[in-house]
Design an enzyme around this catalytic site. Sequence first.
Site, PDB file in Angstrom:
ATOM      1  N   GLU A   1       0.836  -1.207   0.000  1.00 16.56           N
ATOM      2  CA  GLU A   1       0.000   0.000   0.000  1.00 16.56           C
ATOM      3  C   GLU A   1       0.863   1.247   0.000  1.00 16.56           C
ATOM      4  O   GLU A   1       1.925   1.259   0.630  1.00 16.56           O
ATOM      5  CB  GLU A   1      -0.814   0.075   1.298  1.00 16.56           C
ATOM      6  CG  GLU A   1      -1.972  -0.839   1.378  1.00 16.56           C
ATOM      7  CD  GLU A   1      -2.675  -0.703   2.733  1.00 16.56           C
ATOM      8  OE1 GLU A   1      -3.591  -1.472   2.959  1.00 16.56           O
ATOM      9  OE2 GLU A   1      -2.291   0.152   3.555  1.00 16.56           O
TER      10      GLU A   1
ATOM     11  N   CYS B   1       5.763  -7.329   7.470  1.00 20.40           N
ATOM     12  CA  CYS B   1       6.667  -6.698   8.439  1.00 20.40           C
ATOM     13  C   CYS B   1       7.028  -7.696   9.535  1.00 20.40           C
ATOM     14  O   CYS B   1       6.153  -8.408  10.035  1.00 20.40           O
ATOM     15  CB  CYS B   1       5.993  -5.475   9.040  1.00 20.40           C
ATOM     16  SG  CYS B   1       7.058  -4.593  10.187  1.00 20.40           S
TER      17      CYS B   1
ATOM     18  N   CYS C   1      -1.172  -3.551  14.630  1.00 19.69           N
ATOM     19  CA  CYS C   1      -0.966  -3.395  13.191  1.00 19.69           C
ATOM     20  C   CYS C   1      -1.172  -4.714  12.443  1.00 19.69           C
ATOM     21  O   CYS C   1      -0.671  -5.753  12.857  1.00 19.69           O
ATOM     22  CB  CYS C   1       0.452  -2.873  12.961  1.00 19.69           C
ATOM     23  SG  CYS C   1       0.917  -2.788  11.231  1.00 19.69           S
TER      24      CYS C   1
ATOM     25  N   GLY D   1       5.990  -2.223   6.614  1.00 22.53           N
ATOM     26  CA  GLY D   1       7.379  -2.597   6.891  1.00 22.53           C
ATOM     27  C   GLY D   1       8.110  -1.636   7.795  1.00 22.53           C
ATOM     28  O   GLY D   1       7.660  -0.515   8.056  1.00 22.53           O
TER      29      GLY D   1
ATOM     30  N   LEU E   1       7.646   5.077  19.623  1.00 23.92           N
ATOM     31  CA  LEU E   1       8.100   4.594  20.932  1.00 23.92           C
ATOM     32  C   LEU E   1       7.003   3.746  21.602  1.00 23.92           C
ATOM     33  O   LEU E   1       7.243   2.611  21.996  1.00 23.92           O
ATOM     34  CB  LEU E   1       8.488   5.786  21.805  1.00 23.92           C
ATOM     35  CG  LEU E   1       9.299   5.477  23.042  1.00 23.92           C
ATOM     36  CD1 LEU E   1      10.642   4.840  22.697  1.00 23.92           C
ATOM     37  CD2 LEU E   1       9.516   6.739  23.880  1.00 23.92           C
ATOM     38  N   HIS E   2       5.837   4.331  21.780  1.00 23.19           N
ATOM     39  CA  HIS E   2       4.617   3.634  22.227  1.00 23.19           C
ATOM     40  C   HIS E   2       4.690   3.029  23.634  1.00 23.19           C
ATOM     41  O   HIS E   2       3.745   2.348  24.054  1.00 23.19           O
ATOM     42  CB  HIS E   2       4.205   2.511  21.255  1.00 23.19           C
ATOM     43  CG  HIS E   2       4.015   2.962  19.839  1.00 23.19           C
ATOM     44  ND1 HIS E   2       3.540   4.201  19.496  1.00 23.19           N
ATOM     45  CD2 HIS E   2       4.262   2.326  18.653  1.00 23.19           C
ATOM     46  CE1 HIS E   2       3.491   4.313  18.176  1.00 23.19           C
ATOM     47  NE2 HIS E   2       3.934   3.204  17.641  1.00 23.19           N
TER      48      HIS E   2
ATOM     49  N   CYS F   1      -4.109   0.476   8.156  1.00 27.24           N
ATOM     50  CA  CYS F   1      -3.332  -0.588   8.752  1.00 27.24           C
ATOM     51  C   CYS F   1      -3.360  -1.884   7.945  1.00 27.24           C
ATOM     52  O   CYS F   1      -3.593  -2.957   8.452  1.00 27.24           O
ATOM     53  CB  CYS F   1      -3.849  -0.845  10.171  1.00 27.24           C
ATOM     54  SG  CYS F   1      -2.552  -1.365  11.266  1.00 27.24           S
TER      55      CYS F   1
HETATM   56  S1  SF4 Z   1       3.412  -0.620  12.860  1.00 28.36           S
HETATM   57 FE1  SF4 Z   1       5.100  -0.580  11.400  1.00 28.36          FE
HETATM   58  S2  SF4 Z   1       6.747  -1.666  12.434  1.00 28.36           S
HETATM   59 FE2  SF4 Z   1       4.868  -2.199  13.506  1.00 28.36          FE
HETATM   60  S3  SF4 Z   1       4.160  -4.123  12.523  1.00 28.36           S
HETATM   61 FE3  SF4 Z   1       3.151  -2.386  11.500  1.00 28.36          FE
HETATM   62  S4  SF4 Z   1       4.439  -1.903   9.717  1.00 28.36           S
HETATM   63 FE4  SF4 Z   1       5.655  -3.152  11.155  1.00 28.36          FE
END
Ligand code: SF4
Length: 288
Positions: free
Chosen positions: A37, A57, A64, A100, A156-157, A274
């Site tokens: 995407e 990813c 995600c 990714g 960071l989260h 997402c």
């Molecule tokens: S948010 Fe980014 S780093 Fe995390 S799984 Fe999704 S694509 Fe990967």
Amino acid sequence: MQKSNSDEKQPIRIKAICKADDTHKYCYKLIDGKCIETVLIKRKDGATACLSTQVGCPVRCIFCKSGRNGFIRNLSPSEIVQQIYLLQEKVSRIVFMGIGEPLFNYENLIEAIHILRDRSGIDFPTDGITVSTVGPVDQLKKLREEHLKIQLTISLHATNQHDRNTIIPGMRRCDIFEVVASALSYAQRHNRKIVIAYLLLPGINDKPSDAQQLVNWFRGKNVMINLLEYNQTGNSGVTKPSKQEMAEFKHRLEKFGLEVRIRESRGKSINAACGQLAAKYGKAGHRQ
Ligand code: SF4
């Protein structure tokens, strides 16, 4: 939804475009049949293109879809750059924030950035390019030494290793304090403000102690905190914060002088956030 009639032999071609309000999502089909995407967000001051760097990813963030689909392969520099060439709009900013983890495809990412900046090509301004990363420390250190002066966003989260391991399982091996130190070191060396992205997850990372740790790390530093609103994507086991919870956490940080803004997620109405668009057409994913 528009379907494209692009040539089947193209290494990357438009499979579909979903448009809703100011967000357009392109689903590209690659030569090996995989899908990625690219998201275009239109604002008054220009359009931002959100590019992918991998198919799937390996980082597996709990919020995600990419994490759930798993990692398939890195994109080549050409596949990264082509995402811009095939957009049907003029782009003012590029953000490596699609499918990714860009720094896990380090060499191809850097080559793609050099191509985008090349004066004999599209001559894209370096200031308009942002790399958004979960912050693998070795790659952050390498990026610090590049003569690129690109913008940096760190996802960071969390404010402690335990919570970060839960939210971003693929970063277990990276010490959260080292991630923060490397990010601040980048800001200092390049004399530019970095962004700390913090997806507020009620009951997980919104405690007073989380706010306090962010203040300890970032007060007086060249940092902007982006508080992100979770974009619900089915059975992730994570809930969306209320407006009040977002505002309260923001206030806790601002009270101590941190620069904070709330960023709302886009593209909900086309059910394409997402990784949902690419997932519909093939294996892929997309960051929150
Ligand atoms: S948010 Fe980014 S780093 Fe995390 S799984 Fe999704 S694509 Fe990967």
